[in-house]
Design a protein around this motif. Structure first.
Motif, mmCIF file in Angstrom:
data_model
loop_
_atom_site.group_PDB
_atom_site.id
_atom_site.type_symbol
_atom_site.label_atom_id
_atom_site.label_comp_id
_atom_site.label_asym_id
_atom_site.label_seq_id
_atom_site.Cartn_x
_atom_site.Cartn_y
_atom_site.Cartn_z
ATOM 1 N N UNK A 1 0.850 -1.187 0.000
ATOM 2 C CA UNK A 1 0.000 0.000 0.000
ATOM 3 C C UNK A 1 0.894 1.249 0.000
ATOM 4 N N UNK B 1 0.559 3.994 1.306
ATOM 5 C CA UNK B 1 0.642 4.571 2.648
ATOM 6 C C UNK B 1 1.739 3.888 3.465
ATOM 7 N N UNK C 1 -13.497 1.933 -10.529
ATOM 8 C CA UNK C 1 -12.124 2.093 -10.995
ATOM 9 C C UNK C 1 -11.412 0.757 -11.187
ATOM 10 N N UNK D 1 -5.357 -1.430 -0.895
ATOM 11 C CA UNK D 1 -4.250 -0.476 -0.814
ATOM 12 C C UNK D 1 -4.680 0.972 -1.000
ATOM 13 N N UNK E 1 -5.893 4.813 -1.163
ATOM 14 C CA UNK E 1 -5.832 5.830 -0.128
ATOM 15 C C UNK E 1 -6.570 7.116 -0.491
ATOM 16 N N UNK E 2 -6.366 7.630 -1.718
ATOM 17 C CA UNK E 2 -6.908 8.952 -2.079
ATOM 18 C C UNK E 2 -8.414 9.065 -1.933
ATOM 19 N N UNK F 1 -9.550 8.965 1.585
ATOM 20 C CA UNK F 1 -9.235 10.211 2.285
ATOM 21 C C UNK F 1 -10.299 11.266 2.031
ATOM 22 N N UNK F 2 -10.750 11.357 0.780
ATOM 23 C CA UNK F 2 -11.719 12.397 0.436
ATOM 24 C C UNK F 2 -13.132 12.006 0.871
ATOM 25 N N UNK G 1 -5.461 2.152 5.531
ATOM 26 C CA UNK G 1 -4.476 3.195 5.188
ATOM 27 C C UNK G 1 -4.772 4.531 5.871
ATOM 28 N N UNK H 1 -3.797 4.317 9.555
ATOM 29 C CA UNK H 1 -2.344 4.278 9.709
ATOM 30 C C UNK H 1 -1.757 5.684 9.596
ATOM 31 N N UNK H 2 -2.258 6.464 8.641
ATOM 32 C CA UNK H 2 -1.747 7.817 8.461
ATOM 33 C C UNK H 2 -2.068 8.678 9.679
ATOM 34 N N UNK I 1 1.838 -1.388 10.204
ATOM 35 C CA UNK I 1 2.103 -1.210 8.770
ATOM 36 C C UNK I 1 2.479 -2.535 8.126
ATOM 37 N N UNK J 1 -0.587 -4.668 7.794
ATOM 38 C CA UNK J 1 -1.466 -4.177 6.725
ATOM 39 C C UNK J 1 -0.959 -4.580 5.352
ATOM 40 N N UNK J 2 0.347 -4.869 5.259
ATOM 41 C CA UNK J 2 0.935 -5.212 3.967
ATOM 42 C C UNK J 2 0.770 -6.692 3.637
ATOM 43 N N UNK K 1 -1.904 -7.925 0.933
ATOM 44 C CA UNK K 1 -1.557 -7.564 -0.445
ATOM 45 C C UNK K 1 -0.367 -8.359 -0.939
ATOM 46 N N UNK K 2 0.640 -8.463 -0.086
ATOM 47 C CA UNK K 2 1.874 -9.124 -0.501
ATOM 48 C C UNK K 2 1.629 -10.600 -0.794
ATOM 49 N N UNK L 1 -0.481 -10.900 -3.899
ATOM 50 C CA UNK L 1 0.297 -10.475 -5.059
ATOM 51 C C UNK L 1 1.226 -11.594 -5.511
#
Lengths: 306, 280
Positions: A129, A131, B151, B211, B213-214, B217-218, B229, B232-233, B251, B254-255, B258-259, B262
């Motif tokens: 990620x 972040x 998306x 993963x 974030x944008x 956030x909005x 995410x 975490x921020x 962190x 959280x990975x 995905x890892x 993947x």
């Protein structure tokens, strides 16, 4: 025009069967509808907003203001500052990353022991990620608890701790380094693919003719790799100029706006101050810049290739 | 390659260069892991070392005890799973139809994948925010799922089409000649062959949603709805030294999803990139 339509219709005929089109539409529409409503339409609407004075908040009247936003943008020192930083960042990351990725791809393309490990590691940032990538590098750069200061002190390169991400001069280079690290996978793998497509006979013929490694690279590898290079550097530039999340996590655009990329600037205008129209016009401006840069770049690359 | 066989000249230099790359790629990851294993006291000692002096898993336990972290992990799981399931459910029939009954939509879908790369997110996210606000979907997980679905779809369509093309049409025709109905053909012949593609697409959609974030956030303001995410921020005191250990541990945790996922689809993704690059 009509002739073309006629040909199209004639060509389409044999495929068309009874009750066939609605069935296709029924299968495709559920996927198409969300994309149209939530991504194609917003994009067009966003371009329109760039020509209005739209603000955040319900029932705010929206007026079309023509090019007023762009005139304001032109005179906005904050925008130009952010634009300059965005260019330094995008060009810096793209160029450094290309150089680093090309070196790595050339190594991975040879039968070296341990390359499987390098290949695996190359892919890791892709899966992480953004972040977490940002937080991880904040730990590396941490003034007291970070490994970077500690290592540099052990090597006697610095005598006191450096606050990398809060330094006016060092924050942007530090952030660019993270950008290079984070984008290694796509660039390296793409270049590696390009290298693997270079005909082996050509390289061998050049070797037989007594060409040095460098001559072989110049005369055989580079020309064959060129289209891939053009494509990936252009894409990297676009991705980088539109970067947001990674730098937001690292610095939030600070210190004093030294790492405020265009998209961070636009995000603040839109969601902190509520200037939707102004932020959208900034987005349109960036699209235009990208298109102009790409047009020049692609033309030059094509010309040189001839 | 011929150079590799000749070996000799320059080889030590090559290994040195490869080692340099390995260090550059691995050291931030190693530092994250090292920080996650350190005690608060060691963190405060201001003399950071690579190997933790008293390695501990307490930071991981603490990350699990943080109520807002576990809650956000739940939110992330819910959002990413739902978005991924919906992506596959909508993309599969569409991909099948687009391939079997060729049409211009095919090219349009691919064109959109490319166009969407060029546009800055701000141009999409402001109108999207306004639309979702009208629908009362801002600050809801449903709204975020809808956005992720949207998306994910173009890329999923593109990915699945490749797999559908891999199923020979003759196979379907043979089955229907044998008297099987269309649905039965799809279920017994086509579906099993498409399964790997469906799994890969599902995992891809899951990872990108997990993963992201944008948009989160909005669109999400309520901390109870935040995805991983976001939390975490906003992790409190992230700049103070004392809480860096748990932050690093969280962190890392959280990975992992995905890892791990993947790793499953990595070969397919890179193979696709390879094919694309060679054609280009």
């Amino acid at each position: 025009m009509t002739a073309a339509t006629a040909t199209l219709a004639a060509n389409a005929k044999p495929v068309r069967r009874k009750g066939f089109e609605p069935a296709v539409l029924g299968l495709v529409a559920p996927a198409l509808l969300p994309v149209l409503v939530l991504s194609v339409a917003p994009l067009l609407y966003g371009i329109y907003l760039g020509f209005t004075d739209a603000r955040a908040g319900r029932n705010m009247p929206v007026h079309v203001t023509g090019f007023a936003n762009y005139v304001e943008l032109f005179g906005d020192a904050d925008f130009w500052g952010s634009f300059r930083i965005g260019l330094v960042w995008a060009v810096g990351v793209t160029v450094l990353q290309f150089a680093a990725a090309l070196g790595l791809a050339l190594l991975l393309n040879q039968k070296l022991r341990g390359r499987w490990l390098a290949r695996t590691l190359t892919l890791v940032p892709w899966a992480m990620p953004p972040v977490v990538v940002g937080l991880m590098w904040r730990l590396v750069y941490h003034p007291q608890a970070g490994i970077l200061n500690s290592t540099l002190k052990d090597l006697h390169l610095i005598s006191s701790n450096v606050d990398w991400l809060n330094s006016f001069t060092l924050a942007l280079p530090a952030v660019i380094a993270v950008g290079v690290w984070a984008g290694m996978p796509q660039t390296t793998i793409t270049l590696l693919a390009g290298l693997q497509a270079v005909p082996g006979e050509l390289t061998e013929a050049a070797t037989v003719d007594g060409a040095s490694t460098w001559q072989r690279f110049r005369a055989v590898t580079w020309p064959a790799l060129r289209p891939v290079v053009t494509a990936i550097t252009a894409l990297d530039f676009i991705w980088n100029i539109n970067q947001f999340g990674l730098v937001y996590v690292l610095t939030q655009g600070g210190p004093g706006g030294q790492t405020r990329l265009p998209m961070l600037f636009a995000y603040e205008e839109a969601f902190r101050y509520g200037f939707f129209g102004y932020a959208a016009s900034l987005g349109v401006a960036i699209v235009l810049v990208v298109l102009v840069v790409l047009a020049f770049y692609l033309r030059r690359m094509l010309k040189e290739a001839v | 390659m011929s150079t590799a066989r000749r070996g000799g000249v320059g080889t030590p230099l090559k290994y040195l260069a490869l080692l340099g790359y390995l260090v550059f790629l691995a050291f931030p990851l190693a530092w994250l892991a090292s920080t996650a294993l350190k005690t608060p006291r060691e963190m405060a000692s201001l003399d950071p070392t690579w190997i933790p002096r008293h390695p501990t898993l307490a930071n991981f336990a603490e990350a699990f005890r943080e109520q807002n972290l576990t809650q956000s992990a739940g939110n992330s799981l819910l959002v990413a799973l739902t978005a991924a399931v919906l992506t596959v459910l909508l993309a599969l029939p569409a991909a099948y139809a687009l391939v079997r009954f060729r049409s211009v939509l095919n090219k349009l879908a691919l064109a959109w994948v490319l166009v969407s790369q060029v546009f800055p997110f701000i141009l999409v996210i402001i109108p999207l925010f306004m639309i979702l606000k009208q629908l009362d979907l801002v600050n809801t997980r449903g709204g975020l799922i809808l956005v992720y679905l949207t998306f994910n779809l173009p890329f999923a369509l593109w990915m699945l089409q490749g797999y559908v093309r891999g199923v020979p049409k003759e196979l379907e025709e043979a089955a229907s000649v044998d008297g099987a109905g269309r649905l039965r053909v799809l279920r017994t012949v086509v579906a099993p062959l498409l399964a790997p593609g469906v799994v890969a697409t599902f995992l891809f959609a899951f990872i990108s949603s997990w993963n992201e974030f944008m948009f989160a956030l909005v669109l999400l303001k309520d901390p109870d709805l935040a995805t991983l995410p976001l939390t975490l921020v906003r992790f409190t005191g992230a700049d103070g030294v004392a809480r860096l250990g748990p932050l690093a541990a969280a962190a890392l945790l959280a990975t992992i999803p995905s890892l791990a996922l993947f790793a499953v689809i990595q070969r397919r993704l890179t193979a696709g990139l390879l094919a694309g690059a060679v054609k280009g």
